[in-house]
Write an enzyme that holds these catalytic residues in place. Structure first.
Site, PDB file in Angstrom:
ATOM      1  N   HIS A  61       0.838  -1.205   0.000  1.00  0.00           N
ATOM      2  CA  HIS A  61       0.000   0.000   0.000  1.00  0.00           C
ATOM      3  C   HIS A  61       0.871   1.253   0.000  1.00  0.00           C
ATOM      4  O   HIS A  61       1.298   1.732   1.050  1.00  0.00           O
ATOM      5  CB  HIS A  61      -0.890  -0.018   1.248  1.00  0.00           C
ATOM      6  CG  HIS A  61      -2.014   0.955   1.215  1.00  0.00           C
ATOM      7  ND1 HIS A  61      -3.270   0.658   1.680  1.00  0.00           N
ATOM      8  CD2 HIS A  61      -2.102   2.231   0.779  1.00  0.00           C
ATOM      9  CE1 HIS A  61      -4.068   1.708   1.538  1.00  0.00           C
ATOM     10  NE2 HIS A  61      -3.361   2.691   0.985  1.00  0.00           N
ATOM     11  N   HIS A  63       1.519   5.256  -2.105  1.00  0.00           N
ATOM     12  CA  HIS A  63       1.054   6.291  -3.028  1.00  0.00           C
ATOM     13  C   HIS A  63       2.291   6.994  -3.591  1.00  0.00           C
ATOM     14  O   HIS A  63       3.011   7.662  -2.853  1.00  0.00           O
ATOM     15  CB  HIS A  63       0.162   7.304  -2.298  1.00  0.00           C
ATOM     16  CG  HIS A  63      -1.047   6.692  -1.657  1.00  0.00           C
ATOM     17  ND1 HIS A  63      -2.258   6.580  -2.305  1.00  0.00           N
ATOM     18  CD2 HIS A  63      -1.213   6.135  -0.436  1.00  0.00           C
ATOM     19  CE1 HIS A  63      -3.131   5.996  -1.505  1.00  0.00           C
ATOM     20  NE2 HIS A  63      -2.514   5.709  -0.356  1.00  0.00           N
ATOM     21  N   ARG A  65       2.075   9.111  -6.293  1.00  0.00           N
ATOM     22  CA  ARG A  65       1.615  10.409  -6.821  1.00  0.00           C
ATOM     23  C   ARG A  65       1.971  10.633  -8.288  1.00  0.00           C
ATOM     24  O   ARG A  65       1.910  11.779  -8.759  1.00  0.00           O
ATOM     25  CB  ARG A  65       2.206  11.560  -5.994  1.00  0.00           C
ATOM     26  CG  ARG A  65       2.056  11.451  -4.490  1.00  0.00           C
ATOM     27  CD  ARG A  65       0.609  11.356  -4.060  1.00  0.00           C
ATOM     28  NE  ARG A  65       0.478  11.524  -2.613  1.00  0.00           N
ATOM     29  CZ  ARG A  65      -0.581  11.170  -1.914  1.00  0.00           C
ATOM     30  NH1 ARG A  65      -1.633  10.625  -2.533  1.00  0.00           N
ATOM     31  NH2 ARG A  65      -0.634  11.355  -0.614  1.00  0.00           N
ATOM     32  N   ASP A 153      -8.999   3.215  -3.298  1.00  0.00           N
ATOM     33  CA  ASP A 153      -8.381   3.743  -2.086  1.00  0.00           C
ATOM     34  C   ASP A 153      -8.348   5.263  -2.105  1.00  0.00           C
ATOM     35  O   ASP A 153      -8.038   5.891  -3.111  1.00  0.00           O
ATOM     36  CB  ASP A 153      -6.960   3.213  -1.944  1.00  0.00           C
ATOM     37  CG  ASP A 153      -6.362   3.591  -0.606  1.00  0.00           C
ATOM     38  OD1 ASP A 153      -6.933   3.186   0.423  1.00  0.00           O
ATOM     39  OD2 ASP A 153      -5.358   4.316  -0.582  1.00  0.00           O
ATOM     40  N   HIS A 180     -11.049   0.331   0.936  1.00  0.00           N
ATOM     41  CA  HIS A 180     -10.935   1.516   1.801  1.00  0.00           C
ATOM     42  C   HIS A 180     -12.268   1.644   2.534  1.00  0.00           C
ATOM     43  O   HIS A 180     -13.267   2.044   1.946  1.00  0.00           O
ATOM     44  CB  HIS A 180     -10.652   2.755   0.949  1.00  0.00           C
ATOM     45  CG  HIS A 180     -10.632   4.043   1.712  1.00  0.00           C
ATOM     46  ND1 HIS A 180      -9.489   4.776   1.900  1.00  0.00           N
ATOM     47  CD2 HIS A 180     -11.617   4.748   2.325  1.00  0.00           C
ATOM     48  CE1 HIS A 180      -9.762   5.869   2.592  1.00  0.00           C
ATOM     49  NE2 HIS A 180     -11.055   5.872   2.862  1.00  0.00           N
ATOM     50  N   HIS A 233      -5.521  -0.514   5.744  1.00  0.00           N
ATOM     51  CA  HIS A 233      -5.243   0.356   6.909  1.00  0.00           C
ATOM     52  C   HIS A 233      -6.250   0.222   8.062  1.00  0.00           C
ATOM     53  O   HIS A 233      -6.942   1.178   8.434  1.00  0.00           O
ATOM     54  CB  HIS A 233      -5.107   1.819   6.492  1.00  0.00           C
ATOM     55  CG  HIS A 233      -6.077   2.313   5.447  1.00  0.00           C
ATOM     56  ND1 HIS A 233      -7.443   2.239   5.579  1.00  0.00           N
ATOM     57  CD2 HIS A 233      -5.862   2.909   4.248  1.00  0.00           C
ATOM     58  CE1 HIS A 233      -8.027   2.760   4.523  1.00  0.00           C
ATOM     59  NE2 HIS A 233      -7.092   3.174   3.696  1.00  0.00           N
ATOM     60  N   ASP A 306       1.096   2.514   3.821  1.00  0.00           N
ATOM     61  CA  ASP A 306       0.208   3.579   3.355  1.00  0.00           C
ATOM     62  C   ASP A 306       1.031   4.857   3.142  1.00  0.00           C
ATOM     63  O   ASP A 306       0.604   5.961   3.500  1.00  0.00           O
ATOM     64  CB  ASP A 306      -0.948   3.826   4.322  1.00  0.00           C
ATOM     65  CG  ASP A 306      -2.081   4.646   3.687  1.00  0.00           C
ATOM     66  OD1 ASP A 306      -1.984   4.954   2.479  1.00  0.00           O
ATOM     67  OD2 ASP A 306      -3.041   4.983   4.402  1.00  0.00           O
ATOM     68  N   GLY A 325      -2.067  12.041   5.695  1.00  0.00           N
ATOM     69  CA  GLY A 325      -1.040  11.118   5.253  1.00  0.00           C
ATOM     70  C   GLY A 325       0.347  11.401   5.773  1.00  0.00           C
ATOM     71  O   GLY A 325       0.693  12.532   6.108  1.00  0.00           O
TER      72      GLY A 325
END
Length: 424
Positions: A61, A63, A65, A153, A180, A233, A306, A325
């Site tokens: 998991h 991110h 971007r 998510d 999620h 999460h 995450d 985050g």
């Protein structure tokens, strides 16, 4: 080039736990044993005495971007952060700009990963077009392009009928859904955990039920359709209890939590520290205790970061306006190793949560065996360091662990036989 890793304690949970040598080359493990070096000449010999040699860690998991918000993170910088943290593979979430809801975006992410030549990237594609929860994506095309799972998510799939059809459709292609879990009506305008600290700070709270209600619904739909569901999460005690009960019934549900949820509580935001603002929010001590119990008894299958990079512009504002985050790739392993110090997990247990189980869940298992891909993480469990966000490989610095002294660190990361990070 062939590489010989000597004298390390090789731990592959349920398979190996011994001082052994590994010969790697051509992207695979060529030999294992005290005489592995005799199986062929090595261009480099690495002495791993006193260190742990584990199957490559996998983060389910993250991110990155990219595309769309490259000022926060790119596949290249995220990959560099991942291998510095000991991860050999990551699953990138689809809430990019544009959303990863088409084969073209999936292929773009994989091309960027190939160019970066660091971590393996397994893209997770969206459940619904634009992650808007209105119409399903073309799952067959997404899988053919390289997607390993589906998730909206960042946005819950509120429509139960849509999620049921998504699970049925995903099952036909051998995919699973990463859920999620959040009820938007209960979440409302909340910015932290609902409780006495939120009341004292004058901030809107998010009740545990905002998560756990949706966890229970998604477990019910998993049971109805037979398609695996992975709960992302997990942060509440009610969610842990729901997953535990579902597993006892044989439901094909798995779950993850993140180091910040089993390390911190909502007390971390008491001084309006936006680096401790996330979604789901940090919860109460009772929830943290339940997560620790869930990790110990196997209810929670995986530890995932995450990893959610945010720029200073997104964080250096009023708490209720700040983005959610934290970055986690470069602190996850030492935080997880604290579980060993505290008797929650054994060292093989940590490796199981961070390598073996994630690989099994996403369908890309990582084990230490002759012929297996040479994806390895070498860990120095005694290395002590102070978290300094300015030294992160990530583009972003949003961590609540700045200044913490941690013990344990990845000192060598090998992906497909290539040393992609070392700090020996």
């Amino acid at each position: 080039m062939r590489v010989l890793i000597k004298n390390g304690r090789v731990i592959d949970p349920g398979n190996l736990d011994d001082t052994l040598d590994l010969l790697i080359g051509e992207g695979r493990i060529l030999a294992i044993g005290q005489d592995a070096g005799a199986q062929g000449s090595a261009g480099r010999v690495i002495d791993a005495a006193g260190r742990i040699v584990a199957p490559g860690l996998i983060d389910m998991h993250v991110h990155f971007r990219d595309p769309g918000e490259e000022y926060k993170e790119t596949v290249e910088t995220g990959g560099a952060a991942a291998v510095a943290g000991g991860f050999t593979a990551v699953c990138t979430m689809p809430n990019t700009k544009p959303v990863n809801d088409t084969a073209q975006v999936t292929r773009y992410i994989l091309r960027k990963a190939e160019m970066a030549r660091t971590v393996r990237v397994y893209p997770v594609a969206a459940v619904s077009i634009g992650s808007q929860g209105k119409a399903l994506c073309e799952y067959g095309e997404l899988k053919d392009a390289g997607a390993v799972a589906l998730s909206d998510d960042g946005h819950p799939v509120v429509d139960s009928e849509l999620l049921r059809r998504a699970l049925e459709y995903a099952g036909a292609f051998g995919l699973f859904v990463i859920s999620h879990c959040e009820d938007p009506a209960l979440f409302a305008r909340g910015v932290m955990n609902e409780g006495t600290i939120a009341t004292r700070m004058g901030l809107s709270g998010i009740p545990n039920a905002a998560e756990s209600i949706m966890v229970m619904r998604d477990i019910a739909l998993c049971e109805l359709t037979g398609t695996p569901v992975h709960i992302a999460h997990v942060s509440t005690r009610e969610s842990v209890r729901a997953v535990r009960d579902a597993k006892k019934r044989g439901v094909r549900v798995t779950a993850e939590t993140a180091p910040h949820y089993f390390t911190l509580t909502d007390a971390a935001v008491a001084h309006y520290d936006t680096n401790a603002k996330m979604n789901p929010p940090l919860r109460a001590e009772a929830d943290r205790d339940a997560l620790l119990e869930g990790l110990s008894d196997g209810t929670i299958d995986a530890i995932a970061t995450d990893h959610a990079p945010q720029s200073t512009l997104d964080k250096a504002v009023e708490f209720d306006r700040a983005a959610n985050g934290i970055v986690g790739l470069e602190t996850a392993l030492p935080l997880a190793l604290r579980l060993v110090e505290n008797g929650v997990l054994t060292l093989p247990g940590v490796i199981e949560k961070m390598a073996v189980n994630p690989g099994r869940i996403i369908g890309h298992p990582r084990r230490i065996a002759v012929g297996s891909p040479a994806d390895l993480t070498v860990i120095d469990t005694e290395r002590v360091f102070t978290v300094d966000a300015k030294r992160f490989r990530s583009k972003s610095r949003n961590t609540p662990f700045e200044g913490w002294t941690l013990r344990g660190k990845a000192v060598l990361t090998v992906v497909e036989g290539n040393v992609v990070f070392e700090d020996l």
